[in-house]
Design a protein around this motif. Structure first.
Motif, PDB file in Angstrom:
ATOM      1  N   VAL A 190      10.947   4.855  -1.488  1.00 46.12           N
ATOM      2  CA  VAL A 190      10.079   6.033  -1.357  1.00 46.12           C
ATOM      3  C   VAL A 190       8.834   5.863  -2.218  1.00 46.12           C
ATOM      4  CG1 VAL A 190       9.915   8.518  -1.747  1.00 46.12           C
ATOM      5  CG2 VAL A 190      12.031   7.537  -0.835  1.00 46.12           C
ATOM      6  N   VAL A 191       9.008   5.295  -3.411  1.00 46.81           N
ATOM      7  CA  VAL A 191       7.865   5.034  -4.292  1.00 46.81           C
ATOM      8  C   VAL A 191       6.879   4.099  -3.612  1.00 46.81           C
ATOM      9  CG1 VAL A 191       7.137   4.054  -6.492  1.00 46.81           C
ATOM     10  CG2 VAL A 191       9.227   5.424  -6.370  1.00 46.81           C
ATOM     11  N   GLN A 192       7.406   3.075  -2.942  1.00 52.55           N
ATOM     12  CA  GLN A 192       6.529   2.137  -2.230  1.00 52.55           C
ATOM     13  C   GLN A 192       5.739   2.853  -1.143  1.00 52.55           C
ATOM     14  OE1 GLN A 192       8.539  -1.039  -0.175  1.00 52.55           O
ATOM     15  NE2 GLN A 192       6.677  -2.241   0.038  1.00 52.55           N
ATOM     16  N   GLU A 193       6.435   3.645  -0.338  1.00 51.55           N
ATOM     17  CA  GLU A 193       5.747   4.372   0.733  1.00 51.55           C
ATOM     18  C   GLU A 193       4.705   5.329   0.157  1.00 51.55           C
ATOM     19  OE1 GLU A 193       5.995   3.981   3.869  1.00 51.55           O
ATOM     20  OE2 GLU A 193       7.744   2.685   4.053  1.00 51.55           O
ATOM     21  N   ARG A 194       5.063   5.961  -0.936  1.00 51.44           N
ATOM     22  CA  ARG A 194       4.166   6.947  -1.558  1.00 51.44           C
ATOM     23  C   ARG A 194       2.891   6.284  -2.080  1.00 51.44           C
ATOM     24  NH1 ARG A 194       6.173  11.274  -6.129  1.00 51.44           N
ATOM     25  NH2 ARG A 194       4.133  11.898  -6.938  1.00 51.44           N
ATOM     26  N   LEU A 195       3.041   5.149  -2.755  1.00 52.16           N
ATOM     27  CA  LEU A 195       1.887   4.502  -3.371  1.00 52.16           C
ATOM     28  C   LEU A 195       1.048   3.721  -2.368  1.00 52.16           C
ATOM     29  CD1 LEU A 195       3.360   3.259  -6.772  1.00 52.16           C
ATOM     30  CD2 LEU A 195       2.216   5.420  -6.219  1.00 52.16           C
ATOM     31  N   GLN A 196       1.686   3.175  -1.353  1.00 49.33           N
ATOM     32  CA  GLN A 196       0.909   2.434  -0.365  1.00 49.33           C
ATOM     33  C   GLN A 196       0.046   3.343   0.498  1.00 49.33           C
ATOM     34  OE1 GLN A 196       3.386  -0.351   1.799  1.00 49.33           O
ATOM     35  NE2 GLN A 196       2.962  -1.915   0.247  1.00 49.33           N
ATOM     36  N   ALA A 197       0.311   4.646   0.420  1.00 51.39           N
ATOM     37  CA  ALA A 197      -0.565   5.600   1.103  1.00 51.39           C
ATOM     38  C   ALA A 197      -1.978   5.569   0.510  1.00 51.39           C
ATOM     39  CB  ALA A 197       0.025   7.006   1.009  1.00 51.39           C
ATOM     40  N   PHE A 198      -2.103   5.070  -0.739  1.00 49.97           N
ATOM     41  CA  PHE A 198      -3.425   4.939  -1.354  1.00 49.97           C
ATOM     42  C   PHE A 198      -4.246   3.821  -0.699  1.00 49.97           C
ATOM     43  CE2 PHE A 198      -1.291   7.196  -4.761  1.00 49.97           C
ATOM     44  CZ  PHE A 198      -2.296   7.948  -5.356  1.00 49.97           C
ATOM     45  N   LEU A 199      -3.577   2.874  -0.058  1.00 48.54           N
ATOM     46  CA  LEU A 199      -4.242   1.667   0.417  1.00 48.54           C
ATOM     47  C   LEU A 199      -4.621   1.768   1.894  1.00 48.54           C
ATOM     48  CD1 LEU A 199      -1.907  -1.013  -1.210  1.00 48.54           C
ATOM     49  CD2 LEU A 199      -3.881   0.148  -2.217  1.00 48.54           C
ATOM     50  N   ALA A 200      -5.622   0.979   2.264  1.00 42.87           N
ATOM     51  CA  ALA A 200      -5.958   0.851   3.679  1.00 42.87           C
ATOM     52  C   ALA A 200      -4.800   0.143   4.392  1.00 42.87           C
ATOM     53  CB  ALA A 200      -7.238   0.035   3.835  1.00 42.87           C
ATOM     54  N   PRO A 201      -4.561   0.438   5.679  1.00 40.22           N
ATOM     55  CA  PRO A 201      -3.437  -0.177   6.378  1.00 40.22           C
ATOM     56  C   PRO A 201      -3.423  -1.700   6.305  1.00 40.22           C
ATOM     57  CG  PRO A 201      -4.351   1.617   7.691  1.00 40.22           C
ATOM     58  CD  PRO A 201      -5.261   1.432   6.508  1.00 40.22           C
ATOM     59  N   SER A 202      -4.580  -2.322   6.318  1.00 41.61           N
ATOM     60  CA  SER A 202      -4.643  -3.785   6.269  1.00 41.61           C
ATOM     61  C   SER A 202      -4.201  -4.361   4.936  1.00 41.61           C
ATOM     62  CB  SER A 202      -6.065  -4.256   6.582  1.00 41.61           C
ATOM     63  OG  SER A 202      -6.984  -3.736   5.616  1.00 41.61           O
ATOM     64  N   MET A 203      -4.185  -3.530   3.876  1.00 39.17           N
ATOM     65  CA  MET A 203      -3.832  -3.999   2.543  1.00 39.17           C
ATOM     66  C   MET A 203      -2.363  -3.765   2.200  1.00 39.17           C
ATOM     67  SD  MET A 203      -7.136  -2.569   0.436  1.00 39.17           S
ATOM     68  CE  MET A 203      -6.464  -3.139  -1.144  1.00 39.17           C
ATOM     69  N   ARG A 204      -1.647  -3.049   3.048  1.00 39.24           N
ATOM     70  CA  ARG A 204      -0.273  -2.683   2.725  1.00 39.24           C
ATOM     71  C   ARG A 204       0.660  -3.855   2.957  1.00 39.24           C
ATOM     72  NH1 ARG A 204      -0.524   3.269   5.700  1.00 39.24           N
ATOM     73  NH2 ARG A 204      -2.254   4.038   4.417  1.00 39.24           N
ATOM     74  N   ALA A 205       1.649  -3.966   2.076  1.00 39.20           N
ATOM     75  CA  ALA A 205       2.623  -5.061   2.177  1.00 39.20           C
ATOM     76  C   ALA A 205       3.472  -4.881   3.410  1.00 39.20           C
ATOM     77  CB  ALA A 205       3.498  -5.099   0.923  1.00 39.20           C
ATOM     78  N   GLU A 206       3.905  -6.016   3.971  1.00 39.21           N
ATOM     79  CA  GLU A 206       4.792  -5.967   5.136  1.00 39.21           C
ATOM     80  C   GLU A 206       6.147  -5.406   4.709  1.00 39.21           C
ATOM     81  OE1 GLU A 206       4.138  -6.654   8.219  1.00 39.21           O
ATOM     82  OE2 GLU A 206       2.057  -7.246   7.852  1.00 39.21           O
ATOM     83  N   LYS A 207       6.665  -4.571   5.521  1.00 37.90           N
ATOM     84  CA  LYS A 207       7.969  -3.975   5.216  1.00 37.90           C
ATOM     85  C   LYS A 207       9.062  -4.907   5.728  1.00 37.90           C
ATOM     86  CE  LYS A 207       6.317   0.750   5.377  1.00 37.90           C
ATOM     87  NZ  LYS A 207       4.925   0.505   5.626  1.00 37.90           N
TER      88      LYS A 207
END
Length: 250
Positions: free
Chosen positions: A233-250
């Motif tokens: 949940v922390v990962q999902e919450r913090l990756q909301a700060f990033l542009a979709p292209s910058m988010r780590a692959e799940k």
């Protein structure tokens, strides 16, 4: 090192110098009194506008336009996720022994490990962000002030040159060269303002925004750790700060 800042200033000056060299030559564009009026006048006005320590501090702030690197938000998020996992499995007290490189994140984690109230942790961290922005704005304002003053002193130098030219109207052959010298101060002021001072002020503003954004991620992450949220949940919450292209692959 930020190559873009150095490349931008050098290319801007290089294009101007190159255009001059291909025309009448550089000799006619060098005038020491004009340089003294623009350079000295701009610095004098800066010292009037700002305290001495702020002017000196702006030199250190200005170096960030050349040396600061864009922070790696994804790496930060992965570190916060590991801390969240540690806090969830071993308890918040275990975070005291965690190795954290970022000073701001380390202070937040220690506040959590010490058992501080959530509202106190957030208040302390957000206060630090606010004062960081304030310090940065003071440095930016020095460069903005110099960007405003350089063209003004260029115009003052031009007026001085015109007065001197009008006082020697008895020699018509000297009017052309005198007019050229009079206009050089305006040229110097415009170049200094639009190639160096104002662009650097804008770059410093962008650097400050980047740092504030990075610290905002940390605040949200620290609060998630304190709340004992699942690392996923922390990962999902913090990756909301990033542009979709910058988010780590799940």
């Amino acid at each position: 090192m930020d190559i873009a800042t150095l490349l931008g200033i050098l290319s801007g000056l290089g294009l101007i110098v190159g255009a001059i060299a291909m025309g009448s030559g550089l000799g006619g564009f060098i005038d020491l009194p004009s340089i003294a009026i623009v350079g000295g006048g701009t610095m004098a006005s800066t010292l009037v506008m700002f305290p001495w320590n702020v002017v000196l501090g702006s030199i250190k702030v200005g170096m960030k336009a050349f040396t600061a690197k864009s922070p790696d938000e994804e790496q930060l998020i992965q570190q916060i996720i590991k801390l969240a996992d540690t806090g969830r499995r071993e308890g918040l007290l275990a975070l005291e022994k965690a190795q954290v490189d970022n000073d701001f994140l380390r202070r937040g984690v220690r506040l959590v490990a010490d058992g501080s109230a959530p509202n106190l942790v957030r208040a302390v961290m957000e206060t630090e962000i606010d004062f960081m922005k304030q310090r940065h704005r003071r440095g930016q304002s020095v460069f903005k002030g110099m960007g405003a003053m350089a063209p003004a002193f260029g115009m003052i130098g031009t007026l001085v040159g015109l007065v001197q030219m009008l006082q020697n109207m008895a020699d018509p052959s000297s009017i052309g060269s005198a007019m050229a010298v009079a206009l050089l101060t305006t040229f110097y002021g415009a170049v200094a303002s639009n190639v160096i001072f104002l662009p650097m002020a804008k770059k410093l503003e962008e650097r400050s925004n980047e740092e504030a954004f990075y610290m905002a991620i940390i605040v949200d992450g620290v609060m998630a750790i304190q709340n004992g949220e699942n690392p996923r949940v922390v990962q999902e919450r913090l990756q909301a700060f990033l542009a979709p292209s910058m988010r780590a692959e799940k």
